[in-house]
Design a protein around this motif. Structure first.
Motif, PDB file in Angstrom:
ATOM      1  N   ASP A   1       0.824  -1.219   0.000  1.00 15.68           N
ATOM      2  CA  ASP A   1       0.000   0.000   0.000  1.00 15.68           C
ATOM      3  C   ASP A   1       0.852   1.261   0.000  1.00 15.68           C
ATOM      4  OD1 ASP A   1      -2.209  -1.590   0.005  1.00 15.68           O
ATOM      5  OD2 ASP A   1      -2.592  -1.426   2.173  1.00 15.68           O
ATOM      6  N   GLU A   2       1.917   1.226   0.786  1.00 17.62           N
ATOM      7  CA  GLU A   2       2.778   2.413   0.884  1.00 17.62           C
ATOM      8  C   GLU A   2       3.462   2.689  -0.455  1.00 17.62           C
ATOM      9  OE1 GLU A   2       2.368   3.819   3.819  1.00 17.62           O
ATOM     10  OE2 GLU A   2       3.552   5.569   3.204  1.00 17.62           O
ATOM     11  N   VAL A   3       3.934   1.623  -1.094  1.00 19.25           N
ATOM     12  CA  VAL A   3       4.611   1.797  -2.384  1.00 19.25           C
ATOM     13  C   VAL A   3       3.606   2.270  -3.440  1.00 19.25           C
ATOM     14  CG1 VAL A   3       5.834   0.596  -4.243  1.00 19.25           C
ATOM     15  CG2 VAL A   3       6.487   0.202  -1.869  1.00 19.25           C
ATOM     16  N   THR A   4       2.377   1.750  -3.356  1.00 22.00           N
ATOM     17  CA  THR A   4       1.341   2.205  -4.282  1.00 22.00           C
ATOM     18  C   THR A   4       1.104   3.709  -4.094  1.00 22.00           C
ATOM     19  OG1 THR A   4       0.318   0.035  -4.085  1.00 22.00           O
ATOM     20  CG2 THR A   4      -1.007   1.765  -5.089  1.00 22.00           C
ATOM     21  N   LYS A   5       1.036   4.122  -2.831  1.00 21.39           N
ATOM     22  CA  LYS A   5       0.810   5.534  -2.523  1.00 21.39           C
ATOM     23  C   LYS A   5       1.926   6.429  -3.068  1.00 21.39           C
ATOM     24  CE  LYS A   5      -0.797   5.560   1.797  1.00 21.39           C
ATOM     25  NZ  LYS A   5      -0.500   5.725   3.262  1.00 21.39           N
ATOM     26  N   SER A   6       3.141   5.881  -3.125  1.00 19.49           N
ATOM     27  CA  SER A   6       4.296   6.694  -3.513  1.00 19.49           C
ATOM     28  C   SER A   6       4.311   7.057  -4.989  1.00 19.49           C
ATOM     29  CB  SER A   6       5.584   5.935  -3.192  1.00 19.49           C
ATOM     30  OG  SER A   6       5.809   4.919  -4.174  1.00 19.49           O
ATOM     31  N   ASN A   7       3.441   6.374  -5.778  1.00 14.80           N
ATOM     32  CA  ASN A   7       3.464   6.565  -7.246  1.00 14.80           C
ATOM     33  C   ASN A   7       4.810   6.196  -7.858  1.00 14.80           C
ATOM     34  OD1 ASN A   7       0.839   7.305  -7.490  1.00 14.80           O
ATOM     35  ND2 ASN A   7       1.237   9.516  -7.549  1.00 14.80           N
TER      36      ASN A   7
ATOM     37  N   ALA B   1       7.282  -7.883   0.999  1.00  8.99           N
ATOM     38  CA  ALA B   1       5.963  -7.410   0.572  1.00  8.99           C
ATOM     39  C   ALA B   1       5.241  -8.438  -0.301  1.00  8.99           C
ATOM     40  CB  ALA B   1       6.102  -6.087  -0.194  1.00  8.99           C
ATOM     41  N   ILE B   2       5.971  -9.112  -1.158  1.00 13.61           N
ATOM     42  CA  ILE B   2       5.294 -10.042  -2.080  1.00 13.61           C
ATOM     43  C   ILE B   2       5.369 -11.492  -1.614  1.00 13.61           C
ATOM     44  CG2 ILE B   2       5.696  -8.515  -4.066  1.00 13.61           C
ATOM     45  CD1 ILE B   2       7.851 -10.604  -4.973  1.00 13.61           C
ATOM     46  N   GLY B   3       6.031 -11.714  -0.478  1.00 12.58           N
ATOM     47  CA  GLY B   3       6.095 -13.072   0.051  1.00 12.58           C
ATOM     48  C   GLY B   3       7.129 -13.950  -0.625  1.00 12.58           C
ATOM     49  N   ALA B   4       8.207 -13.333  -1.116  1.00 16.73           N
ATOM     50  CA  ALA B   4       9.275 -14.110  -1.761  1.00 16.73           C
ATOM     51  C   ALA B   4      10.399 -14.356  -0.774  1.00 16.73           C
ATOM     52  CB  ALA B   4       9.806 -13.358  -2.980  1.00 16.73           C
TER      53      ALA B   4
ATOM     54  N   ARG C   1       7.101   4.481 -10.189  1.00 19.65           N
ATOM     55  CA  ARG C   1       6.896   3.811 -11.475  1.00 19.65           C
ATOM     56  C   ARG C   1       8.047   2.860 -11.734  1.00 19.65           C
ATOM     57  NH1 ARG C   1       2.820   6.993 -14.361  1.00 19.65           N
ATOM     58  NH2 ARG C   1       3.169   5.597 -16.109  1.00 19.65           N
ATOM     59  N   GLY C   2       7.768   1.826 -12.539  1.00 20.25           N
ATOM     60  CA  GLY C   2       8.853   0.940 -12.950  1.00 20.25           C
ATOM     61  C   GLY C   2       9.835   1.728 -13.789  1.00 20.25           C
ATOM     62  N   LEU C   3      11.108   1.715 -13.422  1.00 18.72           N
ATOM     63  CA  LEU C   3      12.072   2.579 -14.088  1.00 18.72           C
ATOM     64  C   LEU C   3      12.910   1.832 -15.136  1.00 18.72           C
ATOM     65  CD1 LEU C   3      13.058   4.638 -10.919  1.00 18.72           C
ATOM     66  CD2 LEU C   3      11.364   5.193 -12.674  1.00 18.72           C
ATOM     67  N   GLY C   4      12.485   0.610 -15.459  1.00 14.79           N
ATOM     68  CA  GLY C   4      13.208  -0.176 -16.472  1.00 14.79           C
ATOM     69  C   GLY C   4      12.851   0.239 -17.880  1.00 14.79           C
ATOM     70  N   GLY C   5      11.687   0.829 -18.056  1.00 15.09           N
ATOM     71  CA  GLY C   5      11.324   1.258 -19.404  1.00 15.09           C
ATOM     72  C   GLY C   5       9.832   1.458 -19.590  1.00 15.09           C
ATOM     73  N   ALA C   6       9.050   0.497 -19.094  1.00 17.99           N
ATOM     74  CA  ALA C   6       7.623   0.553 -19.384  1.00 17.99           C
ATOM     75  C   ALA C   6       6.870   1.464 -18.417  1.00 17.99           C
ATOM     76  CB  ALA C   6       7.032  -0.853 -19.358  1.00 17.99           C
ATOM     77  N   GLY C   7       7.456   1.750 -17.257  1.00 20.45           N
ATOM     78  CA  GLY C   7       6.848   2.699 -16.338  1.00 20.45           C
ATOM     79  C   GLY C   7       5.609   2.202 -15.637  1.00 20.45           C
ATOM     80  N   PHE C   8       5.458   0.897 -15.514  1.00 24.94           N
ATOM     81  CA  PHE C   8       4.266   0.371 -14.857  1.00 24.94           C
ATOM     82  C   PHE C   8       4.351   0.643 -13.355  1.00 24.94           C
ATOM     83  CE2 PHE C   8       1.237  -2.645 -13.223  1.00 24.94           C
ATOM     84  CZ  PHE C   8       0.226  -2.586 -14.184  1.00 24.94           C
ATOM     85  N   PRO C   9       3.242   1.135 -12.733  1.00 30.01           N
ATOM     86  CA  PRO C   9       3.287   1.455 -11.299  1.00 30.01           C
ATOM     87  C   PRO C   9       3.714   0.240 -10.466  1.00 30.01           C
ATOM     88  CG  PRO C   9       1.306   2.347 -12.293  1.00 30.01           C
ATOM     89  CD  PRO C   9       1.954   1.484 -13.340  1.00 30.01           C
ATOM     90  N   ALA C  10       4.763   0.432  -9.648  1.00 25.23           N
ATOM     91  CA  ALA C  10       5.376  -0.700  -8.948  1.00 25.23           C
ATOM     92  C   ALA C  10       4.416  -1.333  -7.939  1.00 25.23           C
ATOM     93  CB  ALA C  10       6.655  -0.255  -8.260  1.00 25.23           C
ATOM     94  N   GLY C  11       3.739  -0.499  -7.157  1.00 23.29           N
ATOM     95  CA  GLY C  11       2.839  -1.039  -6.133  1.00 23.29           C
ATOM     96  C   GLY C  11       1.724  -1.863  -6.759  1.00 23.29           C
ATOM     97  N   ARG C  12       1.199  -1.376  -7.879  1.00 26.01           N
ATOM     98  CA  ARG C  12       0.128  -2.124  -8.554  1.00 26.01           C
ATOM     99  C   ARG C  12       0.616  -3.474  -9.030  1.00 26.01           C
ATOM    100  NH1 ARG C  12      -2.636   0.925 -12.726  1.00 26.01           N
ATOM    101  NH2 ARG C  12      -3.268  -0.948 -13.828  1.00 26.01           N
ATOM    102  N   LYS C  13       1.826  -3.480  -9.579  1.00 30.45           N
ATOM    103  CA  LYS C  13       2.378  -4.742 -10.062  1.00 30.45           C
ATOM    104  C   LYS C  13       2.492  -5.736  -8.904  1.00 30.45           C
ATOM    105  CE  LYS C  13       5.912  -4.884 -13.139  1.00 30.45           C
ATOM    106  NZ  LYS C  13       7.315  -4.921 -13.612  1.00 30.45           N
ATOM    107  N   TRP C  14       2.989  -5.273  -7.753  1.00 31.40           N
ATOM    108  CA  TRP C  14       3.139  -6.177  -6.614  1.00 31.40           C
ATOM    109  C   TRP C  14       1.797  -6.760  -6.174  1.00 31.40           C
ATOM    110  CZ3 TRP C  14       7.043  -3.346  -2.824  1.00 31.40           C
ATOM    111  CH2 TRP C  14       8.239  -3.106  -3.527  1.00 31.40           C
ATOM    112  N   SER C  15       0.764  -5.937  -6.328  1.00 29.55           N
ATOM    113  CA  SER C  15      -0.554  -6.400  -5.851  1.00 29.55           C
ATOM    114  C   SER C  15      -1.130  -7.496  -6.743  1.00 29.55           C
ATOM    115  CB  SER C  15      -1.532  -5.225  -5.761  1.00 29.55           C
ATOM    116  OG  SER C  15      -1.888  -4.815  -7.071  1.00 29.55           O
ATOM    117  N   PHE C  16      -0.512  -7.734  -7.905  1.00 30.42           N
ATOM    118  CA  PHE C  16      -1.009  -8.805  -8.787  1.00 30.42           C
ATOM    119  C   PHE C  16      -0.557 -10.192  -8.342  1.00 30.42           C
ATOM    120  CE2 PHE C  16      -0.986  -5.632 -12.565  1.00 30.42           C
ATOM    121  CZ  PHE C  16      -2.206  -5.140 -12.151  1.00 30.42           C
TER     122      PHE C  16
END
Ligand code: FMN
Ligand code: SF4
Ligand code: SF4
Ligand code: SF4
Lengths: 421, 553
Positions: free
Chosen positions: A44-50, A113-116, A52-67
């Protein structure tokens, strides 16, 4: 001016060691997280921070983790993408060199956060020194009880494996990376399934760029809202802009997202070298469509660049002065994608080579006007029609160089015709 | 269930059905290279791109699941342009050596180009050079310049045979299909890679340059190579046999049957058809007098054989003549053979199977250890298993002169017992008759030889080990004077004074189905091209007819 987060470590002696990292507050955040927070709170905190994935595609990191599926009994993996091979991009190398434990701490938090319990760093084969440094610092962390069973005295087990690539650009694409990590040929997979559902070894996996993960400790220390407040809308915090080409001061500049491109070139990088004029800028690594000198008032964030038909990508800013031979510049780009296409999809496999060939012919002064239309047609026939984004990454610059600098190409083509006559 | 609309046609499909499968069900043809229903989905060739409403990009039909309410267009301008572009890309580095390519006429690069390409070439580049015409295994030749890198053959060897001989080496437009270093494509299913290769990259070494495919006719059949009964198509040359040293059967190809062989067949079966046009074919009925051979008309041969049998039976009784039918024979042959020898003239000794000295091995895929197409058919007709009637006993009673006449169908006994033992038994006989298609050590010794047709020259049915009755059809004319086995039995019955009312194999089958509970209700129509599965219950009810009277066995 906003204080630096990662790059402040670039100037600190031995910043890559545990001792120096801890002298500057390192490894406090992970302990706080392990004691006080649930994994979901971190997401949640990372989602709040906005962030973005900085590798190229810019996908929001927190959202990705929530998948990451909650009810999947399989192990989960975190994979850090350190393949950094996009021309014009050299930030992750500095992060690994100087903010080594910042990256490791970020991985611990993300893993929690993701249980890894196991993470991989897939590192570009040519980054020999960085791989050695990572191995050495991971060993040091393990010896301190920061990695392994029950890290920092908690119940959370976490360890990191470093896997070296073998020199293919395509292995930076996350699914090709996973294939390569599994010991197979680096051929991108079709999606779905996405890695978060079925990634490494068939298990839920989060792939993030080095820099993305390196911002995580600071976000958890200072709060998501603080980070979000630094950047522009939906683009949280700062990132490392790597400026190269014809500027006075090439290098990495850590600046808030949304900083205007003009400011980056003329204030931070010292302007165009030798007092020359600007001709063109590639704003986000070689895959991003080229911008003309008239387009540099754009804000450097994902949405603003998309709005003018380009992309922020890896934030590798390549500056070209007005002496640049744009035909030759495109040839360099197409030679790269031709060489790096994995060869699975017909349009990318055949189109990249065909395009390079045509540009070579134009450079040999044997081009024709119809070649220019063919180049654009090839680009458009690749675009959107392939398995992975490498096809687009080749097609977008191809189309943009030829259309935005059509005059340069036509001059080259008619020069050939005149000489032949 | 999901309702999908493709080009205006609606269809309800199961969940998980892909767009290409739904289109296939509707009979809408979406071009494909890498997609093959028997292999995993890789989405690489990109020629199956279609437009789906509410999706901004074109999608590959092979990997997109049909969802409820989905509306697909396979012929919009955008789709046609993408398809044309894929073909154009494929031709960038294609050598275009159709005039010397065996695939010409059945090549999907040619076919789709004619349907969807038809552009003027804009390609003025040097093509990437790769390896041409390399044998990569005993049966398959590779021309990697023609390869379009669809990976079907690679996936076949990974997923179907799990033998992993092939891979794609290098990257981008230098990618090249090849066997792994030091490896041959030598698995017993290698010929299937030629079938699934959409272009002329993989060709049959056996078939190369023999004929142009447009001269070939096709007839559905069943492989006689083992008890699996793979469904096949016989490709035959009806006019230009001079192109192939007189061989009429050019090649065998698998024919899809979901229940039997799916899309595949083994190499043993595929390349095992040489006997049909071989030198060793028996062409005329003949009689041996010492070292002299005399050609006979069928009428004379039948009279002579009938005489030999009836004389012996009259003198020494019905135990004195033994007949060995064969699991190579069709149901129709076995039924009439049983009718004639057992029911009409009352011979007690009817054998069927003869195990080889060195037993064959099967594999986990299709090929079985029983290399006969119709063992099951014989058992269902009550013919004995070999452990019930052994060849050894038969030869022993022959040596002891209790059996004085032997009538052997098809079996090459040379592969079943030592020559010495055979000689010892044969020398005591009053007569030895051989009926079969090709010469072997028995035909060499026989007093009478009756030439039968091969499976390719007649109609009939086999019953597979799984209890599936399957039809094979006549592809080419009988060679010489050869006749189908059932017809030989009918003629012999006539010579012995028994008329049989059958004119076609189909008539024989009708009688069989009338009489045999296991086959009840079947006819050639209901068997059709894909066969009819016997119910497991029906199989066991058949009484063993040959056991009615005393026999030696
Ligand atoms: C051809 C290609 C090369 C790529 N190379 C890299 C790379 O070197 N490093 C990287 O982090 N991402 C790379 N990416 C992006 C990854 O696929 C993926 O989006 C990224 O690692 C996700 O991490 P992020 O969300 O933190 O950015 C590449 C993508 C493509 C299509
Ligand atoms: S787009 Fe290019 S690099 Fe990506 S999978 Fe297809 S051929 Fe390979
Ligand atoms: S050889 Fe044929 S089947 Fe194999 S990859 Fe090439 S085109 Fe496809
Ligand atoms: S498996 Fe048996 S039936 Fe099938 S092709 Fe091979 S030999 Fe013929």
């Amino acid at each position: 001016m906003v204080e630096k987060i990662i790059s402040k470590f670039f100037d600190i002696r031995d910043s890559h060691t545990i001792e120096v990292y801890e002298q500057h507050g390192g490894y406090q955040t992970i302990q706080k997280v392990l004691k006080k927070m649930k994994p979901q709170d971190v997401v949640d905190e990372v989602t709040k921070s906005n962030l973005r994935g900085l590798g190229g595609a810019g996908f929001p990191a927190g959202r990705k983790w929530s998948f990451i599926p909650k009810d999947n009994p399989k192990p989960k993996y975190l994979v850090v993408n350190a393949d950094e091979s996009e021309p014009g991009t050299f930030k992750d190398r500095y992060v690994m060199d100087h903010y080594t434990h910042g990256l490791l701490e970020g991985m611990m938090i993300a893993g929690y956060a993701i249980g890894a319990n196991l993470a991989f760093i897939y590192i570009r084969g040519e980054y020999v020194r960085q791989a050695e440094r990572l191995l050495e610092q991971i060993e040091a962390a393990r010896n301190s009880g920061y990695l392994g069973k029950g890290i920092f005295g908690s119940k959370f087990d976490f360890d990191i494996v470093v896997h070296r690539g073998a020199g293919a650009y395509i292995c930076g694409e996350e699914t090709a990376l996973l294939e390569s990590l599994e010991g197979k040929k680096g051929w991108p997979r079709m999606k779905p399934p996405f890695p978060a559902v079925e990634g490494a070894f068939g298990c839920p996996t989060i792939v993030n760029n080095v820099e993305t993960i390196a911002y995580v400790p600071t976000i958890m220390e200072r709060g998501g809202e603080w980070f979000a407040g630094i950047g522009s809308e939906q683009n949280g915090g700062m990132r490392l802009f790597g400026v190269s080409g014809h500027v006075e001061k090439p290098g990495l500049y850590e600046l808030p997202l949304g900083t205007p491109l003009r400011e980056i070139i003329y204030e931070h990088a010292g302007g165009i070298r030798n007092g020359k004029k600007l001709k063109a800028v590639v704003p986000g690594g070689s895959s991003s469509p080229i911008l003309t000198q008239d387009e540099i008032d754009v804000k450097m964030d994902y949405e603003s660049l998309a709005a003018i038909g380009s992309m922020l990508g890896s934030a590798g800013v390549i500056v070209m002065d007005d002496d640049t031979d744009i035909v030759r510049a495109l040839h360099v780009v197409m030679r790269f994608y031709h060489h790096e296409s994995c060869g699975q999809c017909t349009p990318c496999r055949e189109g990249t080579g065909w395009a390079e060939n045509i540009i070579q012919r134009i450079l040999n002064d044997e081009g024709e006007t119809s070649d220019l239309d063919n180049l654009v047609r090839i680009a458009e026939n690749i675009m959107g029609n392939t398995i992975c984004p490498l096809g687009d990454a080749a097609a977008l610059p191809l189309r943009s160089y030829v259309t935005k600098f059509r005059g340069d190409f036509e001059a080259r083509v008619s020069k050939g015709r005149k000489e032949a006559a | 269930m999901a309702e999908i609309t493709i080009d205006g046609l609606r269809l309800e499909v199961e969940r998980g059905t892909t767009v290409i499968q739904a289109a296939d069900q509707l009979g809408i043809e979406i071009p494909r290279y890498c997609y093959h229903p028997g292999l995993s989905i890789v989405g690489q060739c990109r020629i199956c791109l279609v437009e789906i409403e509410r999706m901004p990009k074109l999608q590959v039909a092979c990997h997109t699941p049909a969802t409820d309410g989905m509306v697909v267009h396979t012929n919009s301008d955008k789709v046609l342009e993408a398809r044309r572009a894929v073909l154009e890309f494929l031709l960038v580095n294609h050598p275009l050596d159709c005039p010397v390519c065996d695939q010409a006429g059945e090549c999907w690069l040619q076919n789709y180009y004619m349907q969807h390409g038809q552009h003027d070439s804009q390609v003025v580049v040097d093509k990437v050079k790769k390896h041409k015409a390399q044998p990569i295994g005993p049966n398959v030749m590779l021309d990697s310049e023609r390869c379009i890198l669809c990976t079907r053959c690679v996936r076949f060897c990974d997923e179907v045979t799990a033998t992993h001989e092939l891979g794609i080496f290098n990257r981008g437009d230098h990618s090249e299909l090849a066997p792994y270093p030091g490896v041959e494509l030598a698995n017993n299913y290698s010929g299937n890679t030629v079938d699934i290769c959409p272009v002329g990259a993989l060709t049959d070494r056996d078939f190369r340059f023999k004929t142009r495919v447009w001269y070939l006719n096709e007839t559905p059949s069943i492989c006689p190579g083992c008890s699996t009964g793979c469904n096949i198509v016989i490709h035959h040359n009806d006019e230009r046999t001079y192109k192939a040293d007189g061989a009429r059967v050019a090649r065998l190809k698998p024919r899809y049957n979901a229940e039997v062989n799916q899309w595949w067949m083994c190499d043993t079966g595929r390349y095992g058809f040489d006997f049909v046009d071989a030198e060793s074919r028996l062409l005329r009925p003949r009689k041996r007098l010492g070292s002299e051979l005399e050609i006979l008309s069928w009428r004379k041969a039948m009279q002579a054989v009938a005489m030999a049998i009836s004389e012996t039976v009259r003198k020494y009784g019905p135990d004195s003549v033994a007949v060995v039918l064969s699991p190579q024979m069709a149901n129709e042959d076995l039924f009439l053979g049983r009718e004639l020898f057992s029911n009409l003239i009352g011979l007690a000794n009817l054998a069927f199977e003869v195990p080889k000295l060195e037993p064959e091995e099967g594999d986990a895929l299709l090929m079985t250890a029983d290399r006969n197409p119709n063992s099951k058919g014989g058992w269902l007709l009550g013919l004995p298993h070999h452990h019930e009637v052994s060849l050894a006993t038969l030869l022993q009673v022959a040596r002891e002169k209790e059996v004085r006449g032997l009538y052997i169908c098809h079996h090459d006994l040379g592969q079943a017992v030592a020559d010495k033992e055979l000689e010892a038994a044969f020398s005591q006989l009053d007569f030895l008759i051989f009926q079969g298609s090709n010469s072997n050590m028995v035909s060499e010794k026989a007093d009478y030889v009756l030439p039968s047709t091969t499976f390719a020259e007649r109609d009939g049915t086999f019953t597979s080990h799984a209890g599936r009755v399957q039809r094979f059809c006549q592809a080419v004319a009988p060679l010489g004077d050869s006749k189908p086995d059932w017809l030989i039995f009918k003629s012999l019955a006539k010579a012995l004074g028994h008329a049989m009312p059958y004119f076609e194999a189909e008539d024989v089958f009708a009688a069989l189905a009338d009489e045999e509970a296991a086959f009840a209700g079947l006819d050639y129509g209901s068997i059709g091209e894909s066969g009819a599965q016997l119910s497991p219950g029906a199989e066991t009810k058949t009484p063993a007819k040959t056991k009615e009277r005393e026999s030696f066995f």
